[in-house]
Design an enzyme around this catalytic site. Structure first.
Site, short mmCIF file in Angstrom:
data_model
loop_
_atom_site.label_atom_id
_atom_site.label_comp_id
_atom_site.label_asym_id
_atom_site.label_seq_id
_atom_site.Cartn_x
_atom_site.Cartn_y
_atom_site.Cartn_z
N LYS A 133 16.89 -1.88 57.20
CA LYS A 133 16.22 -2.33 55.77
C LYS A 133 16.30 -0.40 55.20
O LYS A 133 15.81 0.24 55.59
CB LYS A 133 15.02 -2.22 56.36
N LYS B 138 6.94 5.38 53.28
CA LYS B 138 7.61 3.94 54.07
C LYS B 138 8.73 4.68 54.16
O LYS B 138 9.25 4.08 55.60
CB LYS B 138 7.68 3.28 53.47
N LYS C 78 19.40 -5.04 53.85
CA LYS C 78 17.89 -4.98 52.70
C LYS C 78 17.98 -3.63 52.54
O LYS C 78 17.13 -2.66 52.93
CB LYS C 78 17.08 -5.97 53.32
#
Ligand code: PBG
Length: 347
Positions: free
Chosen positions: A215, A241, A272
């Site tokens: 991700k 993040k 992703k």
């Protein structure tokens, strides 16, 4: 190009002939032969539909940055799930959008047995038992700061291990409610192994884990953060993040994450976003015999809508091509907000 032969000027194209053993265009001459030789074919069973759920009995709430996507109350969610199942979509991925008043720094609503997401899961499972349900196991919809985990005392980092402990409890609650496949999406270290162990300890050895293994820290999640109201973390510069999601520049690091998740017991590996990471999908596909899922994320969906609205791209064709590319790259499953439209079209 004209070429000069003796005194005459003769256009070469008039009598030019190639002596070719291979003429690949032979197999592209008409629609029938092209259909015969199509290597990648989309089908409704390829898709997982992400759906957003809200509390109460209100009307569907359109997500402004995602045309055609609305947050649904549980009753409407159940209806939507029935429709998807009828169309041959085998699975849904459920995401809660909590009222701000239910969020706190610890994300404690994530462990509320009567919380929105668990009520939604129970309702869907009861109404459409054959439909596979996956849920995100991460804290971002539940925290005021929008991060995927709880913060350290100094608030300068996500507390990895304490977060994983919470995710384990969360995964067990989800399994008890009827989730078939939990999807840890927060990229904390060690979460897959710990969740596997917790599920097994509680006799949920048949509950699968779809690991968000690769991700990336992507700007394509913007519209989703509007949808679940977790936009705040993206904008904070104290803590980003990027401390847990992958650097979009890194292929080897992505492979390392996939390797770890497989060792820790992941059943399905996810990449992703999808469309901008086709190389990663292909590499993981070639490297592992486990199914690979790819998440065509909110920004990928919204940019197609935006360009089509401006009349700059053909919506139907670009939608199809975007999904075809993801499947061709090696995805066995595609999470996409186009799931329902595509299933209608392909059925
Ligand atoms: C977070 C989560 C995100 C998405 C799915 N799970 C966003 C984020 O990491 O901030 C994004 C999905 C999308 O953009 O469609 N647990």
């Amino acid at each position: 190009m004209a070429c000069v032969i003796a005194d005459n000027i003769l256009p070469m194209s008039d009598n030019f002939k190639l002596d070719l053993p291979q003429r690949p265009r032979r197999l592209r001459r008409n629609a029938t032969i092209r259909a015969m030789l199509e290597e990648t074919i989309l089908r409704p069973a390829d898709f997982i539909a992400p759906l957003f759920v809200i509390d109460g009995k209100g009307e569907p709430e359109p997500v402004k940055s995602m045309p055609g996507v609305s947050r649904l109350n549980i009753r409407d969610l159940v209806k939507e799930c029935r429709a998807l199942h009828k169309l041959g979509v085998p699975a849904v991925a459920l995401f809660p959008k909590l009222d701000a008043k239910f969020k706190n720094a610890e994300g404690s609503k994530a462990l509320d047995e009567d919380g929105l997401i668990l009520r939604a899961v129970r309702a869907v499972k009861k109404a459409v038992p054959e439909l596979m349900i996956t849920t995100d196991v991460a804290l971002d919809p539940f925290t005021t700061h929008g991060h995927d985990g709880v913060l350290t005392a100094a608030k300068d980092d996500v507390d990895n291990d304490r977060t994983v402990g919470i995710l384990c409890d969360m995964a067990v609650l989800h399994a008890q409610a009827g989730v078939d496949i939990v999807a840890p999406s927060d990229m904390m270290d060690g979460r897959i192994g710990a969740i596997r162990e917790s599920l097994d300890d509680e006799d949920f050895e048949n509950t699968g884990i779809m690991a968000y293994s690769a991700k990336f820290n992507s700007a394509y999640y913007g519209p989703f953060r509007d949808a679940v109201g977790s936009a705040k973390a993206a904008g904070t510069n104290v803590l980003s993040k990027a401390t847990y999601q992958l650097n979009p520049a890194n292929r080897r690091e992505a492979m390392g994450e996939a390797t770890l998740d497989l060792e820790e017991g992941a059943d399905i590996i996810m990449v992703k976003p999808a469309g901008t990471y086709l190389d990663i999908i292909r590499e993981i596909r070639d490297f592992s015999d486990k199914p690979v899922a790819a998440y065509q994320v909110s920004g990928e969906y919204s940019q197609i809508h935006a360009a089509a609205k401006l009349g700059w791209l053909d919506y139907d064709k670009v939608r199809h091509e975007s999904l075809l590319a993801i499947k061709r790259a090696g995805a066995d499953l595609i999470l996409t907000y186009f799931a329902k439209e595509m299933a209608k079209l392909l059925k």
